[in-house]
Design a protein around this motif. Sequence first.
Motif, PDB file in Angstrom:
ATOM      1  N   THR A  12     -27.844   9.702  30.311  1.00 36.38           N
ATOM      2  CA  THR A  12     -26.827  10.648  30.766  1.00 36.38           C
ATOM      3  C   THR A  12     -27.345  11.465  31.942  1.00 36.38           C
ATOM      4  N   ASP A  13     -26.413  11.943  32.735  1.00 39.46           N
ATOM      5  CA  ASP A  13     -26.740  12.904  33.801  1.00 39.46           C
ATOM      6  C   ASP A  13     -26.416  14.300  33.290  1.00 39.46           C
ATOM      7  N   VAL A  14     -27.426  15.141  33.206  1.00 38.26           N
ATOM      8  CA  VAL A  14     -27.239  16.521  32.763  1.00 38.26           C
ATOM      9  C   VAL A  14     -27.153  17.421  33.990  1.00 38.26           C
ATOM     10  N   THR A  15     -26.015  18.077  34.146  1.00 33.80           N
ATOM     11  CA  THR A  15     -25.807  18.965  35.284  1.00 33.80           C
ATOM     12  C   THR A  15     -25.914  20.420  34.828  1.00 33.80           C
ATOM     13  N   VAL A  16     -26.811  21.156  35.458  1.00 34.82           N
ATOM     14  CA  VAL A  16     -26.993  22.580  35.170  1.00 34.82           C
ATOM     15  C   VAL A  16     -26.534  23.355  36.405  1.00 34.82           C
ATOM     16  N   GLU A  17     -25.541  24.223  36.208  1.00 33.03           N
ATOM     17  CA  GLU A  17     -24.964  24.992  37.309  1.00 33.03           C
ATOM     18  C   GLU A  17     -26.054  25.650  38.161  1.00 33.03           C
ATOM     19  N   THR A  18     -25.941  25.453  39.468  1.00 36.64           N
ATOM     20  CA  THR A  18     -26.818  26.004  40.520  1.00 36.64           C
ATOM     21  C   THR A  18     -28.203  25.338  40.581  1.00 36.64           C
ATOM     22  N   LEU A  19     -28.589  24.627  39.513  1.00 35.29           N
ATOM     23  CA  LEU A  19     -29.926  24.019  39.505  1.00 35.29           C
ATOM     24  C   LEU A  19     -29.906  22.539  39.872  1.00 35.29           C
ATOM     25  N   GLY A  20     -28.765  21.853  39.613  1.00 34.47           N
ATOM     26  CA  GLY A  20     -28.674  20.447  39.991  1.00 34.47           C
ATOM     27  C   GLY A  20     -28.378  19.524  38.815  1.00 34.47           C
ATOM     28  N   THR A  21     -28.464  18.211  39.090  1.00 35.09           N
ATOM     29  CA  THR A  21     -28.186  17.173  38.095  1.00 35.09           C
ATOM     30  C   THR A  21     -29.463  16.393  37.826  1.00 35.09           C
ATOM     31  N   TYR A  22     -29.727  16.133  36.530  1.00 37.65           N
ATOM     32  CA  TYR A  22     -30.987  15.512  36.147  1.00 37.65           C
ATOM     33  C   TYR A  22     -30.723  14.349  35.200  1.00 37.65           C
ATOM     34  N   LYS A  23     -31.242  13.176  35.549  1.00 37.70           N
ATOM     35  CA  LYS A  23     -31.082  11.993  34.714  1.00 37.70           C
ATOM     36  C   LYS A  23     -31.941  12.139  33.457  1.00 37.70           C
ATOM     37  N   THR A  24     -31.312  11.883  32.308  1.00 37.44           N
ATOM     38  CA  THR A  24     -32.010  12.025  31.039  1.00 37.44           C
ATOM     39  C   THR A  24     -31.773  10.780  30.183  1.00 37.44           C
ATOM     40  N   SER A  25     -32.840  10.132  29.749  1.00 38.32           N
ATOM     41  CA  SER A  25     -32.751   8.983  28.843  1.00 38.32           C
ATOM     42  C   SER A  25     -33.003   9.485  27.428  1.00 38.32           C
ATOM     43  N   ILE A  26     -31.972   9.437  26.586  1.00 39.04           N
ATOM     44  CA  ILE A  26     -32.107   9.913  25.212  1.00 39.04           C
ATOM     45  C   ILE A  26     -32.615   8.792  24.304  1.00 39.04           C
ATOM     46  N   ASP A  27     -31.995   7.603  24.412  1.00 35.06           N
ATOM     47  CA  ASP A  27     -32.435   6.389  23.714  1.00 35.06           C
ATOM     48  C   ASP A  27     -32.870   6.665  22.279  1.00 35.06           C
ATOM     49  N   PRO A  28     -31.966   7.160  21.418  1.00 38.41           N
ATOM     50  CA  PRO A  28     -32.389   7.586  20.076  1.00 38.41           C
ATOM     51  C   PRO A  28     -32.589   6.432  19.103  1.00 38.41           C
ATOM     52  N   VAL A  29     -33.433   6.678  18.124  1.00 37.73           N
ATOM     53  CA  VAL A  29     -33.548   5.838  16.942  1.00 37.73           C
ATOM     54  C   VAL A  29     -32.818   6.575  15.821  1.00 37.73           C
ATOM     55  N   GLY A  30     -31.936   5.872  15.128  1.00 39.21           N
ATOM     56  CA  GLY A  30     -31.208   6.457  14.013  1.00 39.21           C
ATOM     57  C   GLY A  30     -31.635   5.826  12.701  1.00 39.21           C
ATOM     58  N   LEU A  31     -31.915   6.637  11.707  1.00 42.04           N
ATOM     59  CA  LEU A  31     -32.296   6.161  10.375  1.00 42.04           C
ATOM     60  C   LEU A  31     -31.217   6.573   9.384  1.00 42.04           C
ATOM     61  N   MET A  32     -30.675   5.598   8.647  1.00 44.67           N
ATOM     62  CA  MET A  32     -29.587   5.883   7.702  1.00 44.67           C
ATOM     63  C   MET A  32     -29.961   5.386   6.308  1.00 44.67           C
ATOM     64  N   VAL A  33     -29.722   6.221   5.302  1.00 51.48           N
ATOM     65  CA  VAL A  33     -29.922   5.861   3.901  1.00 51.48           C
ATOM     66  C   VAL A  33     -28.687   6.312   3.140  1.00 51.48           C
ATOM     67  N   GLY A  34     -28.094   5.412   2.338  1.00 48.50           N
ATOM     68  CA  GLY A  34     -26.903   5.821   1.624  1.00 48.50           C
ATOM     69  C   GLY A  34     -26.408   4.754   0.669  1.00 48.50           C
ATOM     70  N   LEU A  35     -25.124   4.848   0.329  1.00 45.40           N
ATOM     71  CA  LEU A  35     -24.468   3.925  -0.585  1.00 45.40           C
ATOM     72  C   LEU A  35     -23.378   3.169   0.128  1.00 45.40           C
ATOM     73  N   GLY A  36     -23.023   2.000  -0.408  1.00 47.21           N
ATOM     74  CA  GLY A  36     -21.948   1.200   0.150  1.00 47.21           C
ATOM     75  C   GLY A  36     -21.047   0.673  -0.950  1.00 47.21           C
ATOM     76  N   TYR A  37     -19.828   0.310  -0.554  1.00 45.82           N
ATOM     77  CA  TYR A  37     -18.867  -0.259  -1.501  1.00 45.82           C
ATOM     78  C   TYR A  37     -18.167  -1.437  -0.851  1.00 45.82           C
ATOM     79  N   ARG A  38     -18.042  -2.490  -1.629  1.00 46.29           N
ATOM     80  CA  ARG A  38     -17.417  -3.722  -1.142  1.00 46.29           C
ATOM     81  C   ARG A  38     -16.002  -3.833  -1.686  1.00 46.29           C
ATOM     82  N   PHE A  39     -15.026  -4.043  -0.776  1.00 44.82           N
ATOM     83  CA  PHE A  39     -13.631  -4.222  -1.176  1.00 44.82           C
ATOM     84  C   PHE A  39     -13.232  -5.690  -1.039  1.00 44.82           C
TER      85      PHE A  39
END
Length: 202
Positions: A175-202
Amino acid sequence: MKKVSLLVAAALLAPSAFAHQAGDFLVRGGAVMVSPNGSGGDIPGVGHLDVENNTQLGLTFSYMLTDNWGVELLAATPFSHSVTLNDGEVAKVKHLPPSLMAQYYFGNAQSKVRPYVGAGINYTFFFDESGRNALNTLDVDAKDSWGWAAQAGIDMAVTDNLFVNSSIWYMDIDTDVTVETLGTYKTSIDPVGLMVGLGYRF
């Protein structure tokens, strides 16, 4: 009596009714922790921007096209991240990262344990950006992002329809993060997501 015993033995030896098979809908829910794994933006002469972890409720909706192939949509309650500058909070931003995946499930329709992998696309939209502390009086804006996504997970049967799930996700979010008066800065977040839970089959 002998006939009844044979029927009981046959039932015990029969394949489990638990299945992920063609035509099934799978709904999973649980806690998802998103941990940014990319490079933050640098504000010249000021410092380095980083995005902190956040945990929310995640939901996935899958449809089995065949016994081994499926498609899945990831949804979640909005993630809220603190943006830090040299370890001090300077902004708050919320985002939603819906992702559409093609999945392959290992094993067969009678397996009580179904590992899977997936790949697809992610669209992340940012909202409610606000400056904090040193940037409290400045407008902050993050541009929406398209990128690819990948996952790996496992479902384990509890009953014929209920199962436990754990999965790991990777999302390409730039994403490009724009901060007023300071400019625009390219930011790579590239997150890892970890999920633990339950599921149901229909």
